[in-house]
Design an enzyme around this catalytic site. Structure first.
Site, short mmCIF file in Angstrom:
data_model
loop_
_atom_site.label_atom_id
_atom_site.label_comp_id
_atom_site.label_asym_id
_atom_site.label_seq_id
_atom_site.Cartn_x
_atom_site.Cartn_y
_atom_site.Cartn_z
N ARG A 258 0.78 -1.19 0.03
CA ARG A 258 0.05 -0.11 0.15
C ARG A 258 0.90 1.16 -0.20
O ARG A 258 1.70 1.65 1.05
CB ARG A 258 -0.87 -0.15 1.25
N HIS A 262 -3.11 4.46 5.02
CA HIS A 262 -4.44 3.68 4.98
C HIS A 262 -5.55 4.25 4.41
O HIS A 262 -6.30 3.66 3.48
CB HIS A 262 -4.56 2.97 6.50
N TYR A 271 4.61 4.90 11.31
CA TYR A 271 4.84 3.40 11.62
C TYR A 271 5.52 2.82 10.60
O TYR A 271 5.92 1.57 11.05
CB TYR A 271 3.62 2.72 12.00
C1 LIG Z 1 -14.61 -6.22 11.57
C2 LIG Z 1 -13.42 -4.91 11.37
N1 LIG Z 1 -12.76 -4.63 12.32
C3 LIG Z 1 -12.14 -3.49 12.44
C4 LIG Z 1 -12.20 -2.64 11.41
C5 LIG Z 1 -11.50 -1.36 10.89
N2 LIG Z 1 -10.69 -1.46 10.15
C6 LIG Z 1 -10.78 -0.89 8.96
S1 LIG Z 1 -9.77 -1.34 7.66
C7 LIG Z 1 -8.64 -2.16 8.85
C8 LIG Z 1 -7.52 -2.77 8.57
C9 LIG Z 1 -7.74 -3.63 7.16
O1 LIG Z 1 -6.50 -3.98 6.63
P1 LIG Z 1 -6.43 -5.11 5.78
O2 LIG Z 1 -7.52 -6.06 5.82
O3 LIG Z 1 -4.86 -5.60 5.37
O4 LIG Z 1 -6.63 -4.40 4.31
P2 LIG Z 1 -5.86 -3.08 3.90
O5 LIG Z 1 -6.73 -2.00 4.48
O6 LIG Z 1 -4.57 -3.14 4.13
O7 LIG Z 1 -6.23 -2.86 2.36
C10 LIG Z 1 -9.56 -2.19 10.03
C11 LIG Z 1 -8.94 -2.94 11.40
C12 LIG Z 1 -13.24 -2.97 10.28
N3 LIG Z 1 -13.62 -2.15 9.50
N4 LIG Z 1 -14.21 -4.13 10.36
#
Ligand SMILES: Cc1ncc(C[n+]2csc(CCOP(=O)(O)OP(=O)(O)O)c2C)c(N)n1
Length: 360
Positions: A258, A262, A271
Site C-alpha cells: 500500500r 491507510h 509506523y
Molecule cells: C470487523 C472490522 N474490524 C475492524 C475494522 C476497522 N478497520 C478498517 S480497515 C482495517 C485494516 C484492514 O487491513 P487489511 O485487511 O490488511 O486491508 P488494507 O486496508 O490493508 O487494504 C481495520 C482494522 C473494520 N472495518 N471491520
C-alpha cells in the site's frame, strides 16, 4: 498448472516480469492480444489517476475519508480481468481497479466516498456486490453465492478480495473451510499489502505465507507477485477456470504494498520507514508494465499522451457528474435498511431533524 509448479510453503511466488519489465518466464505469459494488453494498461492508468484525483478532492473537502489504492493497480486489474459477465465479485473497500475493470461507473464510485447512497447502487446487469467495510464479512457471502451457483448448476465463478488483515478474522477461516468442504466455485484473492493500518504482516500471522493456509482447508494456494499484472492475470484466470469447471476453490496471495496512507485519516509515516516505501516505489506495477509494452512495440509516448488525455477527460466528467447529484439527505441514513423504519430509528430521525431546526 501454476498451483502444481509453485509451492507457497517453500516461499515460491509466481512472477513473469522483473521490476524492470523484462520477461523472466515467457512460458507463463497469459494469452492476451495487443488490444487486451493496451486495455490492461489503460485500466491501470485510469485506476491510478482516478485515485489521485480522489485524494485531491478529499483535501478540498469535496469527498469524504478515502482509502487509496495506489500501488494495487496490478492486483486489482489483474484479478478482475478474467471475470466474465455471468461471474460474481465480492470486493473489499480498497478495490478501485476491480470496480473500474468490471465497468462500474467512476461517478458512482466517487459517490460512495462522497457519502452519497447512490454510490452503493450497482448498475443493473453488473454482478458486483457493494464493497464490504467490515473486514472479511464478504468472504462467507462470496462462498454462499458460489454454493448457490453450484446448486443451480450454473458454470460460473465467484471472486472475492480482501487484505492481509482479513485473514485474522473468523469470517476468513469459516469461509475457506466451508468452501473447501463443499468445493465451492470461488476464488479468494488476498492483497497482502504488508500492513493492516499500523499492524505489520509479522503481527498478523505466524505462517510464512498467506497462500499456504489453503492447504489446511484442502485446496490449492498460490503466492503471486501482486505488482506484476501479467502474473496476476495468469494466476486468477487459472483459478477462475478451475472454479467454473468444478475444480473447487483457490486461494491466491498477491504480494504487494500500500503506497499511500491507510486512509486520508491516517499518517503512515508514524509506523513505517521511508526506506521501506522507497523500496516498493522501485517495484511500481505501472512502470514495470509500461516497460514491457514498450519492449513489445505496443507502447510509445504518442499512445501514452492520447491515453493520458482520454483518462483525464473521463475523470473530470465523472467528478462533474458526481458533484451534480444532490448531496445525501438526512433521511438517506435511515431509509435503506428496513422496509418500515422501526420506532427507535424514527425517533432518532425526528430528534436529529429537530436539532437541525428542520433545515434539511
Ligand atoms: C470487523 C472490522 N474490524 C475492524 C475494522 C476497522 N478497520 C478498517 S480497515 C482495517 C485494516 C484492514 O487491513 P487489511 O485487511 O490488511 O486491508 P488494507 O486496508 O490493508 O487494504 C481495520 C482494522 C473494520 N472495518 N471491520
Amino acid at each position: 498448472m501454476l498451483t502444481d509448479a509453485f509451492d507457497a510453503a517453500r516461499g515460491e511466488r509466481v512472477g513473469i516480469l522483473d521490476p524492470d519489465g523484462r520477461v523472466l518466464r515467457p512460458d507463463l505469459l497469459p494469452a492476451l492480444t495487443p488490444d487486451d494488453l493496451r486495455r490492461v494498461l489503460a485500466l491501470m492508468i485510469l485506476t491510478r489517476e482516478a485515485d489521485r484525483k480522489a485524494l485531491l478532492l478529499q483535501r478540498q473537502g469535496r469527498l469524504g475519508t478515502f482509502a487509496s489504492s495506489l500501488g494495487h493497480e496490478a492486483c486489482q486489474v489483474g484479478s478482475a480481468f478474467g471475470l466474465r459477465a455471468e461471474d460474481w465479485a465480492f470486493p473489499y473497500f480498497r478495490d478501485m481497479g476491480l470496480y473500474l475493470t468490471v465497468g462500474y461507473p467512476l461517478a458512482t464510485y466517487y459517490h460512495y466516498w462522497m457519502g452519497n447512497e447512490a454510490g452503493f447502487r450497482t448498475p443493473d446487469g453488473l454482478n458486483l456486490f457493494p464493497f464490504a467495510i467490515p473486514v472479511a464479512s464478504q468472504i462467507p457471502q462470496a462462498v454462499g453465492a458460489a454454493l448457490a451457483a453450484k446448486h443451480l448448476g450454473k458454470p460460473l465463478a465467484v471472486l472475492t478480495t480482501f487484505g492481509d488483515g482479513a485473514t485474522s478474522e473468523g469470517d476468513f477461516h469459516e469461509g475457506l473451510n466451508f468452501a473447501g468442504v463443499h468445493r465451492a466455485p470461488v476464488v479468494f484473492v488476498c492483497y497482502n499489502n504488508q500492513w493492516a493500518i499500523s499492524t505489520p504482516i509479522s503481527r498478523q500471522t505466524a505462517s510464512a505465507s498467506i497462500a499456504q493456509k489453503a492447504a489446511a482447508y484442502g485446496f490449492p494456494g498460490l503466492a503471486v507477485d501482486g505488482n506484476d499484472v501479467l502474473a496476476m492475470i495468469a494466476a486468477v484466470r487459472e483459478a477462475l477456470d478451475r472454479a467454473r469447471s468444478g475444480g473447487g476453490p483457490t486461494l491466491i496471495e498477491a504480494f504487494t504494498y500500500r503506497m499511500s496512507h491507510h486512509t486520508t485519516s491516517d499518517d503512515a509515516s508514524r509506523y513505517r520507514s521511508r526506506e521501506e516505501v522507497e523500496t516498493w516505489e522501485r517495484r511500481d506495477p505501472l512502470a514495470r508494465f509500461r516497460a514491457y509494452l514498450a519492449a513489445q512495440g505496443y507502447w510509445d509516448q504518442d499512445f501514452e499522451g492520447r491515453l493520458g488525455a482520454e483518462t483525464g477527460a473521463r475523470i473530470e466528467a465523472a467528478v462533474a457528474e458526481a458533484e451534480k447529484t444532490p448531496p445525501a439527505s438526512l433521511e438517506d441514513l435511515f431509509v435503506f435498511t428496513y422496509k418500515e423504519i422501526p420506532a427507535r430509528l424514527a425517533a432518532q430521525l425526528a430528534e436529529r431533524k429537530m436539532q437541525l431546526g428542520g433545515a434539511r
